[in-house]
Design an enzyme around this catalytic site. Sequence first.
Site, PDB file in Angstrom:
ATOM      1  N   ARG A 119       0.844  -1.178   0.000  1.00  0.00           N
ATOM      2  CA  ARG A 119       0.000   0.000   0.000  1.00  0.00           C
ATOM      3  C   ARG A 119       0.890   1.243   0.000  1.00  0.00           C
ATOM      4  NH1 ARG A 119      -4.907   1.760  -1.420  1.00  0.00           N
ATOM      5  NH2 ARG A 119      -6.110   2.737   0.229  1.00  0.00           N
ATOM      6  N   THR A 393      -9.337   0.086 -10.375  1.00  0.00           N
ATOM      7  CA  THR A 393      -8.288  -0.660  -9.696  1.00  0.00           C
ATOM      8  C   THR A 393      -8.212  -1.881 -10.575  1.00  0.00           C
ATOM      9  OG1 THR A 393      -8.765   0.254  -7.544  1.00  0.00           O
ATOM     10  CG2 THR A 393      -7.950  -1.992  -7.543  1.00  0.00           C
ATOM     11  N   ASP A 435      -7.635   8.372  -0.072  1.00  0.00           N
ATOM     12  CA  ASP A 435      -8.273   7.322   0.744  1.00  0.00           C
ATOM     13  C   ASP A 435      -8.144   7.600   2.243  1.00  0.00           C
ATOM     14  OD1 ASP A 435      -9.316   5.891  -1.311  1.00  0.00           O
ATOM     15  OD2 ASP A 435      -7.980   4.174  -1.143  1.00  0.00           O
ATOM     16  N   SER A 464      -7.796   0.753   2.912  1.00  0.00           N
ATOM     17  CA  SER A 464      -8.175   0.286   1.576  1.00  0.00           C
ATOM     18  C   SER A 464      -9.352  -0.673   1.666  1.00  0.00           C
ATOM     19  CB  SER A 464      -6.975  -0.436   0.951  1.00  0.00           C
ATOM     20  OG  SER A 464      -7.347  -1.070  -0.246  1.00  0.00           O
ATOM     21  N   GLY A 485     -13.071  -1.563  -7.667  1.00  0.00           N
ATOM     22  CA  GLY A 485     -14.371  -0.937  -7.408  1.00  0.00           C
ATOM     23  C   GLY A 485     -14.497  -0.193  -6.096  1.00  0.00           C
ATOM     24  N   GLY A 486     -13.369   0.285  -5.524  1.00  0.00           N
ATOM     25  CA  GLY A 486     -13.475   1.033  -4.271  1.00  0.00           C
ATOM     26  C   GLY A 486     -14.179   0.185  -3.224  1.00  0.00           C
TER      27      GLY A 486
HETATM   28  O1  DON Z   1      -7.751   1.067  -1.871  1.00  0.00           O
HETATM   29  C1  DON Z   1      -8.906   1.268  -2.154  1.00  0.00           C
HETATM   30  O2  DON Z   1      -9.858   0.744  -1.605  1.00  0.00           O
HETATM   31  C2  DON Z   1      -9.209   2.189  -3.311  1.00  0.00           C
HETATM   32  N1  DON Z   1      -8.153   3.144  -3.494  1.00  0.00           N
HETATM   33  C3  DON Z   1      -9.399   1.352  -4.502  1.00  0.00           C
HETATM   34  C4  DON Z   1      -9.748   2.219  -5.625  1.00  0.00           C
HETATM   35  C5  DON Z   1     -10.586   1.552  -6.590  1.00  0.00           C
HETATM   36  O3  DON Z   1     -10.975   0.427  -6.525  1.00  0.00           O
HETATM   37  C6  DON Z   1     -10.951   2.398  -7.703  1.00  0.00           C
HETATM   38  N2  DON Z   1     -12.089   3.065  -7.405  1.00  0.00           N
HETATM   39  N3  DON Z   1     -12.418   3.539  -6.475  1.00  0.00           N
END
Ligand code: DON
Length: 584
Positions: A119, A393, A435, A464, A485-486
């Site tokens: 990360r 992502t 984030d 995350s 997908g966040g």
């Molecule tokens: O680490 C995370 O949860 C986010 N930065 C992931 C980002 C992602 O999947 C793209 N869209 N939000």
Amino acid sequence: MTGMGGNPPSSYPCNPCNPWSISKSVAVVLIILFLLSGALSIMGATAPERARQGMVVAQERLAAEVGLAVLKDGGNAVDAAVASAFALAVTYPAAGNIGGGGFLLHRSGKGSAVAYDFREKAPAKALPTLFLVDGKYDPNRHHASHLAVGVPGTVAGLHLAWSRHGRLPWKRLVIPAVRLAKEGFAISPALADSLRRELPRMKAYPASLAQFSKSGNPYEAGEILRQKDLARSLNRIAKEGPKGFYDGETAALIAREMQRGGGVLTLEDLRAYEAKIRVPVTGSYRGFEIVSMPPPSSGGIAIVEILNILEGWELGPQDFGSARTIHRMTEAMRRAFSDRAQFLGDPDSNPEMPVEKLLSKSYANSLRNSISQNKASVSSTNTFSWRNESPQTTHLSVLDREGNAASLTFTLEDSYGSRIVVPGAGFLLNNEMGDFNAEPGRTDVTGLIGTPPNMAAPGKRMLSSMSPTMVTREGKLLLITGSPGGRTIINTVLETIVNTLDFGMNAQEAVDAPRFHHQWLPDQIVYELNGLSPDTLRILETMGHKTKAVRSQGAAQVIRVDPKTGWIEGAADRRDPDSAARGW
Ligand code: DON
């Protein structure tokens, strides 16, 4: 795909050889073929790629093929994952990266599992108030500026995993990406669309425009994308390992761009970056074992917490998509996401996180008891929405012939991250600082969360949702899963698990099945368009649920091992047309 069984004998004895008996057998064969082709075309819609020796599933075809070539060359699952990840940094620039970070879960064929945390970290000068201007929160600073860039972790993390498990030389794994960058590759229609949409947001950065357009004009599908600076950066990584990124020319180029654009990330931050080895989160579900990503990802804990709640109810193939099932899953999701916001962050800065409690069956029992069977709970009296997250992502799953498995999710955060290409180095920097929570103590209607565990601080990792996950039974690997997908990642991964374990789906059916998502706040079920019937929606709304349709959720890349036949099933997510499963 090969290995579908042995070849038939090249000739058959023909005695007595009369024409009638031949034409009779031909007719029988033809009828069988005809019936078989009907059956195959019915199966075709949901049939996964099947293989015997190994599988790579990734969000872009060339990257999947790079990984498969590594497996065929005697490489193992980590070798293939590393090679595919570097290839994605070239062929899938929206999320594949060397300027971002992520997580890799590894399980050896013998059964031991370990998690690699690469990360991004906050620079040493980051403070909880970093995203304020004159005391006022500035979303641009937080998400779309040089201050949004975290110290990249990908190169260190891939190298750490390789140094512990890799079999092929490091250089062999990076060179395919160097070639793809130098010689170029044909732009797919999906990539052409994505780049065209993105160009306006890259206008402030000449190096980004130079890399991803023809002097400001969008590329067309079929044209060749060459990335010469990126090839040189990758070549330094191929030759020198992480030193070729965190020190020397690449590091100097990053530091120079940060200084030019008003960032706080320095050469010292880059030199100090370390990927970490973590103990995976584990849980059990109806006799299956779940292995997933621990903090600083919230994914593993949330998934196990939701499964623990669901375990108290029977779920079978007949329950898929019913209002009762959606309601129960939604209520479990609501509770896990509330805990996520309240308790989780970087484990190194939050040693007091109640991880054991959140993973316990007794806590899940108490949460289950708080769920009414016919009435939606209410998340909060404050209805506030969260910042929208794009699905950018990327995840890849790999299984090799010895049963070693790798599940890797990595990201730049937003699609194309900060949109800042490092001049002269040819890669995009993340905007992962977004984030972190925005401002201490501020949780409000605009979607800001102000809880302490995930405030920015020097050297801290941001929370995350990335959830590389595996499922086993009695020590045997059954499933490798993950998605972009966040926050929806958690529920997408959860649904691929429930779809296979409870609803009896094969890998492709589990990936194709319509998805839904609830994340505590905003208090609504977000479902894929046409994924819930009008009747189901009406029942859910009568229970008090709010619902909202979206076009699609996530892009899961899944491998399942059929416990009865031993076939390895690879399922690429067709929601992203460039996704591919490649087996042998
Ligand atoms: O680490 C995370 O949860 C986010 N930065 C992931 C980002 C992602 O999947 C793209 N869209 N939000």
